[in-house]
Design an enzyme around this catalytic site. Structure first.
Site, PDB file in Angstrom:
ATOM      1  N   HIS A   1      42.070 102.031  25.820  1.00 41.78           N
ATOM      2  CA  HIS A   1      41.908 102.700  24.519  1.00 41.78           C
ATOM      3  C   HIS A   1      42.872 103.878  24.383  1.00 41.78           C
ATOM      4  O   HIS A   1      43.399 104.130  23.298  1.00 41.78           O
ATOM      5  CB  HIS A   1      40.469 103.180  24.343  1.00 41.78           C
ATOM      6  CG  HIS A   1      39.458 102.086  24.425  1.00 41.78           C
ATOM      7  ND1 HIS A   1      38.101 102.324  24.531  1.00 41.78           N
ATOM      8  CD2 HIS A   1      39.594 100.725  24.428  1.00 41.78           C
ATOM      9  CE1 HIS A   1      37.461 101.174  24.595  1.00 41.78           C
ATOM     10  NE2 HIS A   1      38.343 100.192  24.539  1.00 41.78           N
TER      11      HIS A   1
ATOM     12  N   HIS B   1      38.549  95.619  17.333  1.00 47.40           N
ATOM     13  CA  HIS B   1      38.551  96.215  18.667  1.00 47.40           C
ATOM     14  C   HIS B   1      39.354  95.367  19.653  1.00 47.40           C
ATOM     15  O   HIS B   1      40.075  95.906  20.497  1.00 47.40           O
ATOM     16  CB  HIS B   1      37.135  96.409  19.206  1.00 47.40           C
ATOM     17  CG  HIS B   1      37.141  97.097  20.531  1.00 47.40           C
ATOM     18  ND1 HIS B   1      37.344  98.454  20.667  1.00 47.40           N
ATOM     19  CD2 HIS B   1      37.067  96.616  21.799  1.00 47.40           C
ATOM     20  CE1 HIS B   1      37.364  98.783  21.935  1.00 47.40           C
ATOM     21  NE2 HIS B   1      37.206  97.672  22.653  1.00 47.40           N
TER      22      HIS B   1
ATOM     23  N   HIS C   1      41.463  91.414  28.141  1.00 51.25           N
ATOM     24  CA  HIS C   1      42.326  92.171  29.051  1.00 51.25           C
ATOM     25  C   HIS C   1      43.091  91.251  30.005  1.00 51.25           C
ATOM     26  O   HIS C   1      44.289  91.445  30.235  1.00 51.25           O
ATOM     27  CB  HIS C   1      41.498  93.161  29.867  1.00 51.25           C
ATOM     28  CG  HIS C   1      40.775  94.170  29.026  1.00 51.25           C
ATOM     29  ND1 HIS C   1      41.416  94.928  28.077  1.00 51.25           N
ATOM     30  CD2 HIS C   1      39.467  94.548  29.001  1.00 51.25           C
ATOM     31  CE1 HIS C   1      40.538  95.730  27.492  1.00 51.25           C
ATOM     32  NE2 HIS C   1      39.350  95.505  28.025  1.00 51.25           N
TER      33      HIS C   1
END
Length: 317
Positions: A83, A240, A267
């Site tokens: 983030h 997101h 990821h």
């Protein structure tokens, strides 16, 4: 399209953020410092002994199962960096030192909003060196089961992210966007991490997600969102996942001129495509803003460090 003669940028001043680590549940303090041109983003552990500096780079990624981790958190590495990395690259920060007092960045509200606010509060300054880019010349693709992702040639940083969940609250969502500071700030930065209550309970039993709460994530209980305020957008979930993709691809070390597309990514897949890219030197070149000439030779050592295996287990947003 000819690139503008853009200069590298760093922060005008240092700025500190305090919070908790989403996995440790403990306090976490982090200070972003200006850095010299061509430094990139470097994590510096203020609590560790020995070598404490870890570059934010794909070839030092050590785990991607629950979050993105660089180095060994036990000896100076840092976890849950995605983030912050998304905010830095999304807002156009090329160089910064991230000083942190523990093994995990603060989760804040589960999005990049606090990091963006900190960057905007201190402001950016131009440096003398021209910004460099990784220009995609040939498509590289990774397939794993029904998941896939690819980088393809394009004249700008752009994304096409699709997710597909059985849970009807999420379902199939797609987001297509060009990455600019305005787009990142307005359309991505406030999108929070999410997960099911059952999955979080399993993680608690394993000693992970100890700091997870409705204050820093969107929690799903079956077909219901538990957060009293609901979601920030109907498609907050794909926003997101797009934020995560921006942060993970920032580990290329330089902004990417190309299109990133993914289906059911996360990821692990985001990292896999970087591994695949740098295994294929003919698929990219390093270019400088305002010029079309290549910087450096094939197999540029700064970006083509030691390869690491990319299979680290399942993705958890």
């Amino acid at each position: 399209m000819a690139m503008r003669a853009e200069k590298q940028k760093t922060l005008k001043d240092s700025v500190t953020l305090n919070g908790i680590g989403v996995h440790s549940g403990g306090p976490a303090s982090m200070t972003l410092h200006p850095a010299d041109a061509n430094t990139g983003i470097v994590f510096q552990r203020s609590d560790a002994t020995g070598s404490t500096e870890t570059p934010a780079r794909w070839d030092v990624v050590s785990a991607t199962a629950l979050c993105t981790v660089v180095g060994d958190p036990k000896t100076g590495g840092v976890a849950t960096i995605e983030h912050l990395m998304a905010a830095l690259f999304g807002m156009g920060v090329d160089n910064a030192i991230v000083e942190i007092d523990g093994a995990e960045t603060p989760i804040m509200d589960g999005s990049s909003e606090a990091f963006v606010e900190a960057i905007e509060a201190t402001g950016l300054c131009e440096q003398k060196a021209a910004r460099r880019y990784i220009k995609i010349k040939e498509t590289v693709r990774v397939d794993q089961g029904d998941q896939w992702c690819q980088l393809s040639p394009a004249d700008r940083p752009c994304f096409d992210i699709t997710i597909d969940f059985e849970n009807s609250v999420i379902g199939r969502q797609q987001l297509v966007f060009d990455l600019t500071p305005e787009t990142f700030r307005d359309e991505l930065s406030r999108a929070r991490t999410f997960g099911s209550v059952k999955d979080v309970e399993k993680l608690w039993q394993m000693g992970f997600a100890m700091g997870s709460s409705l204050e820093n994530s969107v929690a799903l209980d079956g077909e219901r969102v538990l957060n009293p305020e609901g979601t920030r957008w109907p498609d907050e979930f794909v926003r997101h996942k797009s934020l995560d993709a921006v942060g993970d691809l920032a580990l290329a070390g330089l902004p990417i001129l190309g299109e990133y597309r993914s289906y059911k990514g996360g990821h692990r897949m985001n990292h896999c495509v970087l591994v695949e890219l740098f295994k294929n030197p003919e698929a990219f070149e390093i270019v400088e803003a305002g010029e079309s000439a290549r910087v450096g030779e094939k197999g540029h050592a700064e970006l083509l460090g030691g390869l690491q295996a990319a299979a680290f287990g399942p993705d958890v947003s």
